[in-house]
Design a protein around this motif. Structure first.
Motif, mmCIF file in Angstrom:
data_model
loop_
_atom_site.group_PDB
_atom_site.id
_atom_site.type_symbol
_atom_site.label_atom_id
_atom_site.label_comp_id
_atom_site.label_asym_id
_atom_site.label_seq_id
_atom_site.Cartn_x
_atom_site.Cartn_y
_atom_site.Cartn_z
ATOM 1 N N PRO A 176 39.281 51.655 37.416
ATOM 2 C CA PRO A 176 40.367 49.815 37.305
ATOM 3 C C PRO A 176 41.003 49.120 38.536
ATOM 4 C CG PRO A 176 40.949 51.480 35.343
ATOM 5 C CD PRO A 176 40.154 52.413 36.101
ATOM 6 N N TRP A 177 41.496 50.224 39.044
ATOM 7 C CA TRP A 177 42.142 49.765 40.416
ATOM 8 C C TRP A 177 40.890 49.095 40.847
ATOM 9 C CZ3 TRP A 177 42.769 52.272 45.440
ATOM 10 C CH2 TRP A 177 43.785 51.174 46.160
ATOM 11 N N VAL A 178 39.918 50.387 41.383
ATOM 12 C CA VAL A 178 39.093 49.823 42.496
ATOM 13 C C VAL A 178 38.323 48.857 41.623
ATOM 14 C CG1 VAL A 178 36.349 50.539 43.398
ATOM 15 C CG2 VAL A 178 38.422 52.227 43.120
ATOM 16 N N GLY A 179 38.346 48.323 40.292
ATOM 17 C CA GLY A 179 37.165 47.086 39.731
ATOM 18 C C GLY A 179 38.472 46.059 40.045
ATOM 19 N N ARG A 180 40.108 46.162 39.989
ATOM 20 C CA ARG A 180 40.989 44.745 40.513
ATOM 21 C C ARG A 180 40.411 44.807 41.877
ATOM 22 N NH1 ARG A 180 43.756 47.859 36.917
ATOM 23 N NH2 ARG A 180 45.199 48.796 38.598
ATOM 24 N N LEU A 181 40.435 46.009 43.040
ATOM 25 C CA LEU A 181 40.023 45.438 44.466
ATOM 26 C C LEU A 181 38.634 44.455 44.444
ATOM 27 C CD1 LEU A 181 41.028 48.556 45.531
ATOM 28 C CD2 LEU A 181 42.633 46.567 45.727
ATOM 29 N N LEU A 182 37.903 44.911 43.565
ATOM 30 C CA LEU A 182 36.598 44.070 43.865
ATOM 31 C C LEU A 182 36.401 42.968 43.165
ATOM 32 C CD1 LEU A 182 34.455 47.727 42.539
ATOM 33 C CD2 LEU A 182 34.332 46.239 44.998
ATOM 34 N N ASP A 183 37.086 42.582 42.636
ATOM 35 C CA ASP A 183 37.447 41.670 41.255
ATOM 36 C C ASP A 183 37.998 40.379 42.196
ATOM 37 O OD1 ASP A 183 35.970 42.372 39.098
ATOM 38 O OD2 ASP A 183 37.390 42.276 38.194
ATOM 39 N N ALA A 184 38.546 40.472 43.471
ATOM 40 C CA ALA A 184 39.564 40.556 43.870
ATOM 41 C C ALA A 184 38.564 39.744 45.986
ATOM 42 C CB ALA A 184 40.735 40.173 44.537
ATOM 43 N N ALA A 185 37.631 39.936 45.826
ATOM 44 C CA ALA A 185 36.624 40.053 47.198
ATOM 45 C C ALA A 185 36.292 38.975 46.491
ATOM 46 C CB ALA A 185 35.864 41.321 47.454
ATOM 47 N N PRO A 186 35.532 38.806 47.949
ATOM 48 C CA PRO A 186 34.712 37.019 47.820
ATOM 49 C C PRO A 186 33.329 37.770 47.195
ATOM 50 C CG PRO A 186 35.716 36.833 49.767
ATOM 51 C CD PRO A 186 36.534 38.594 49.393
#
Length: 249
Positions: A176-186
């Motif tokens: 989930p943490w990596v998922g949140r980083l990915l969601d915030a990426a352009p």
């Protein structure tokens, strides 16, 4: 497998991601598992690893419920992004307090009970960031480098206590943490592909793969394994394959 029958395991950060996978794996292999987390769910125990009073109360609750502690998985941690100028002093203190001192707090509280176990094991969740220079991860990398050193020092200190202490070093995991980083990426899909590509096997690590590595290190069947850092990183640490060229044989 039933190698954890009769043993009590504590998993910090055990309500989601890698921690939840660890709790599930150890339970399936016979352990009584206590999940410690800031958001523990219905059956877990509330524990903020940055609060010593809360940590001691949580370990006491585990001992009252299960009678002792045999295995401790120090998995709770938080992330951070940026170069060396990317975070202020408060954020440095916050991340190091959770990721490094938090592990010391929980281990310190559990130590008297681990000493009473005939199968005592501690596994710390470290990271490939402890030994690879990842971009824009200075604070996080510093914390995980400290976890690696902490693991080796503790393993040495507690040889005579019969407590085995190891760490697992995941690569980029699909959590989930990596998922949140990915969601915030352009461009989340492009970023996911880039993270997968930097690991030689070409895929993200799964939480279950890390959980099985932790179970290996914690198991009584691994009675001669201590002071080990086990990479679960798709070959990122040791392999240097030639770059893949599209269309090439």
């Amino acid at each position: 497998m039933t190698d954890f029958d009769g043993l009590t395991a504590v998993v910090t950060g055990g309500a989601s991601g890698i921690g939840a996978a660890v709790a599930k794996t150890l339970t399936e292999r016979g352990a009584k598992v206590a999940v410690l987390d800031v958001n523990p769910g219905d059956d877990g125990i509330r524990c903020d690893v940055s609060d010593d009073t809360e940590v001691r109360a949580a370990i006491a609750a585990v001992v009252e419920r299960f009678g002792g502690v045999d295995v401790l998985v120090n998995n709770a941690g938080i992330g951070a992004q940026g170069d060396v100028a990317g975070n202020d002093d408060a954020e440095w203190h916050r991340v190091l307090d959770v990721n490094v001192v938090g592990m010391a707090r929980v281990t310190r509280a559990a130590l008297p009970h681990l000493k009473n176990s005939g199968c005592a094991a501690v596994v710390n969740t470290c990271s490939i960031a402890a030994w690879q220079g990842l971009p824009n991860r200075v604070l996080y990398s510093a914390s995980k480098g400290a976890v690696l050193a902490l693991t080796l020092a503790m393993a040495t200190d507690h040889l005579d206590d019969g407590i085995r202490i190891n760490c697992v070093c995941p690569g980029t995991a699909d959590t989930p943490w990596v998922g949140r980083l990915l969601d915030a990426a352009p461009d989340p899909e492009k970023e996911r592909a880039a993270l997968a590509a930097r690991q030689p096997m070409g895929k993200l690590v799964t939480a279950d793969e890390v959980a099985h590595a932790i179970a290996y290190l914690a198991s009584p069947l691994s009675g001669s394994t201590t002071g080990t850092a086990l990479a679960v990183d798709g070959g990122m640490y040791g392999l240097r394959p030639r770059p893949r060229v599209p269309g090439a044989e």
